[in-house]
Motif scaffolding. Structure first.
Motif, PDB file in Angstrom:
ATOM      1  N   LEU A 100      -7.886  39.135  10.405  1.00 27.16           N
ATOM      2  CA  LEU A 100      -7.749  38.000  11.556  1.00 27.16           C
ATOM      3  C   LEU A 100      -8.471  38.392  12.750  1.00 27.16           C
ATOM      4  CD1 LEU A 100      -4.440  36.344  10.603  1.00 27.16           C
ATOM      5  CD2 LEU A 100      -6.481  35.811   9.439  1.00 27.16           C
ATOM      6  N   ALA A 101      -7.982  39.911  13.060  1.00 24.73           N
ATOM      7  CA  ALA A 101      -8.445  40.090  14.560  1.00 24.73           C
ATOM      8  C   ALA A 101      -9.955  40.220  14.485  1.00 24.73           C
ATOM      9  CB  ALA A 101      -8.018  41.561  14.739  1.00 24.73           C
ATOM     10  N   VAL A 102     -10.686  40.327  13.165  1.00 24.18           N
ATOM     11  CA  VAL A 102     -12.219  40.242  13.119  1.00 24.18           C
ATOM     12  C   VAL A 102     -12.773  39.021  13.643  1.00 24.18           C
ATOM     13  CG1 VAL A 102     -14.228  40.414  11.688  1.00 24.18           C
ATOM     14  CG2 VAL A 102     -12.622  42.427  11.255  1.00 24.18           C
ATOM     15  N   LYS A 103     -12.212  37.906  13.200  1.00 29.20           N
ATOM     16  CA  LYS A 103     -12.502  36.891  13.671  1.00 29.20           C
ATOM     17  C   LYS A 103     -12.442  36.365  14.989  1.00 29.20           C
ATOM     18  CE  LYS A 103     -11.752  31.854  12.285  1.00 29.20           C
ATOM     19  NZ  LYS A 103     -11.009  30.791  11.692  1.00 29.20           N
ATOM     20  N   LEU A 105     -12.308  38.554  17.181  1.00 32.47           N
ATOM     21  CA  LEU A 105     -13.304  39.245  18.329  1.00 32.47           C
ATOM     22  C   LEU A 105     -14.876  38.959  18.097  1.00 32.47           C
ATOM     23  CD1 LEU A 105     -11.869  43.009  17.459  1.00 32.47           C
ATOM     24  CD2 LEU A 105     -11.760  41.776  19.564  1.00 32.47           C
ATOM     25  N   GLN A 106     -15.005  38.304  17.157  1.00 34.39           N
ATOM     26  CA  GLN A 106     -16.524  37.906  16.794  1.00 34.39           C
ATOM     27  C   GLN A 106     -16.650  36.470  17.413  1.00 34.39           C
ATOM     28  OE1 GLN A 106     -16.981  38.395  12.572  1.00 34.39           O
ATOM     29  NE2 GLN A 106     -18.030  40.041  12.791  1.00 34.39           N
ATOM     30  N   ALA A 107     -15.519  35.813  17.423  1.00 35.63           N
ATOM     31  CA  ALA A 107     -15.864  34.126  17.679  1.00 35.63           C
ATOM     32  C   ALA A 107     -15.508  33.786  19.149  1.00 35.63           C
ATOM     33  CB  ALA A 107     -14.854  33.336  16.829  1.00 35.63           C
ATOM     34  N   SER A 108     -15.199  34.978  20.137  1.00 30.54           N
ATOM     35  CA  SER A 108     -14.836  34.609  21.305  1.00 30.54           C
ATOM     36  C   SER A 108     -15.107  35.991  22.249  1.00 30.54           C
ATOM     37  CB  SER A 108     -13.379  34.354  21.549  1.00 30.54           C
ATOM     38  OG  SER A 108     -12.566  35.683  21.119  1.00 30.54           O
ATOM     39  N   ASP A 109     -14.759  35.829  23.386  1.00 30.26           N
ATOM     40  CA  ASP A 109     -15.298  36.827  24.342  1.00 30.26           C
ATOM     41  C   ASP A 109     -14.049  37.609  24.773  1.00 30.26           C
ATOM     42  OD1 ASP A 109     -17.730  36.172  24.784  1.00 30.26           O
ATOM     43  OD2 ASP A 109     -17.466  34.512  26.167  1.00 30.26           O
ATOM     44  N   ALA A 110     -12.955  37.466  23.899  1.00 32.23           N
ATOM     45  CA  ALA A 110     -11.715  37.998  24.000  1.00 32.23           C
ATOM     46  C   ALA A 110     -11.892  39.429  24.186  1.00 32.23           C
ATOM     47  CB  ALA A 110     -10.611  37.806  22.833  1.00 32.23           C
ATOM     48  N   LYS A 111     -11.096  40.066  25.140  1.00 32.66           N
ATOM     49  CA  LYS A 111     -11.120  41.600  25.076  1.00 32.66           C
ATOM     50  C   LYS A 111     -10.333  42.124  24.097  1.00 32.66           C
ATOM     51  CE  LYS A 111     -11.373  41.250  30.253  1.00 32.66           C
ATOM     52  NZ  LYS A 111     -11.005  41.691  31.682  1.00 32.66           N
ATOM     53  N   VAL A 112     -10.466  43.392  23.704  1.00 35.17           N
ATOM     54  CA  VAL A 112      -9.799  44.097  22.821  1.00 35.17           C
ATOM     55  C   VAL A 112      -8.224  44.314  23.233  1.00 35.17           C
ATOM     56  CG1 VAL A 112      -9.605  46.397  21.838  1.00 35.17           C
ATOM     57  CG2 VAL A 112     -11.849  45.478  22.128  1.00 35.17           C
ATOM     58  N   LYS A 143     -19.646  43.056  16.855  1.00 39.41           N
ATOM     59  CA  LYS A 143     -20.486  42.065  16.818  1.00 39.41           C
ATOM     60  C   LYS A 143     -21.859  42.762  16.696  1.00 39.41           C
ATOM     61  CE  LYS A 143     -18.133  39.031  20.198  1.00 39.41           C
ATOM     62  NZ  LYS A 143     -18.334  38.345  21.690  1.00 39.41           N
ATOM     63  N   ASP A 144     -21.841  44.035  16.416  1.00 41.08           N
ATOM     64  CA  ASP A 144     -23.212  44.629  16.162  1.00 41.08           C
ATOM     65  C   ASP A 144     -23.799  44.242  14.976  1.00 41.08           C
ATOM     66  OD1 ASP A 144     -22.755  45.772  18.475  1.00 41.08           O
ATOM     67  OD2 ASP A 144     -22.559  47.878  17.658  1.00 41.08           O
TER      68      ASP A 144
END
Length: 327
Positions: A100-103, A105-112, A143-144
């Motif tokens: 779920l964390a992948v989604k 990190l990919q779908a927003s500008d949320a910081k790690v 995101k790479d």
């Protein structure tokens, strides 16, 4: 059924519950379809556990709640979860969180660090270690272009009629007995007990302590490996290498009374440790849901006959305390 009778479980009228993991691999769990409510009871319990875990991936997962749902102590719950699903409980939770964390990190500008806090990690470093252990890359790279990631779905299951499993066991009432032993302290966290316990057996054999203990007890034809004194909050417990001895003196060893109980005693035939590990899995994957018995809180005991434990005909047993409803 009389106390001491040996029950042979056969293929007839078995319900095969097939769990599908993220790779589509089948993990079989056999149940007696003839046992009134038993299969569906266990299916319902495990489904409730999986639903609860998935609903609380972003907040606290209370293991005590899961144990209540499964009607098992923590020690038995973790064994059951791995035997039935093919994945350790902590590994499953980590894999689901990292999926779920992948989604996020990919779908927003949320910081790690924000995603780390969301999934219960106290620092970005701890989160990054967990993330990399699952995906093989750091969370900053998700995101790479061309980055390969893994996805672990929620456990689901299908039901079909099939299978051929047999477990030999008997139900025995045993009076209280006293054991003398050597004790090591270990934990189920990160599978530490799977390292500590074999190392402890090696240590007591090589330093002569095991032989001295057996000689003190009159060289009995068997010894015990006992897990007891489970600490629920820390997942720690004591493991004993022990022999039965009813004398008053402890002779400098640890001493404990194993209370009277009704036990399910499972036959184990084959070389250690594989034969013992195989039967433990069958107990939780096959026998417990098939029979509908409830496990009582108490020690779990492994009985070892004296002999060459590498032989194909080496004999040992597993003893599990049961809750027996008096009629």
């Amino acid at each position: 059924m009389a106390v001491g009778d040996t029950i042979f479980l056969s293929v007839n009228s078995l319900m095969r519950v097939v769990f599908l993991n993220h790779e589509g691999l089948h993990v079989d769990w056999y149940c007696y379809s003839m046992k009134e409510n038993s299969p569906m009871k266990w299916i319902s319990r495990l489904t409730d556990c999986v639903d609860y875990i998935d609903a609380h991936l972003t907040d606290e997962i209370d293991v005590d709640v899961l144990c209540d749902m499964a009607c098992l102590s923590r020690m038995y719950f973790f064994r059951m979860f791995e035997a039935v699903t093919g994945t350790g409980y902590r590994e499953y939770v980590r894999n689901r969180k990292m999926t779920l964390a992948v989604k996020d990190l990919q779908a927003s500008d949320a910081k790690v660090i924000d995603v780390a806090f969301k999934y219960g990690y106290s620092s970005s470093e701890a989160f990054s270690r967990a993330f990399k252990s699952v995906h093989g890359v750091s969370p900053s790279l998700v995101k790479d272009d061309g980055v390969q990631l893994k996805s672990y779905g929620k456990l689901t299951f299908n039901i079909s009629i099939n299978g051929d499993e047999e477990i030999n066991y008997r139900i025995e009432k045993k009076d209280a007995f006293t054991v003398l032993g050597l004790v090591c302290h270990t934990s189920e966290d990160d599978g530490r007990n799977y390292v500590d316990i074999p190392a402890f057996w090696t240590e007591v054999y090589e330093n002569g302590d095991y032989q001295k203990l057996c000689e003190l007890a009159g060289s009995p034809d068997h010894s015990f490996g006992i897990c007891m004194d489970y600490k629920f909050k820390t997942n720690e417990f004591d493991y004993w290498v022990a022999v039965a001895d009813e004398r008053d003196d402890d002779f400098g060893y640890a001493k404990r009374i194993v209370e009277a109980a009704t036990w399910a005693v499972f036959e184990v035939v084959g070389p250690m440790p594989n034969a013992m590990q195989t039967v433990w899995k069958k107990i939780f994957r096959d026998w417990l849901p098939a029979t509908g018995y409830e496990i009582a809180y108490g020690p779990q005991i492994e009985y070892y006959s004296h002999g060459d434990s590498s032989k194909a005909d080496y004999y040992s047993e597993i003893w599990i305390p049961l809750v027996m409803n008096e009629s």
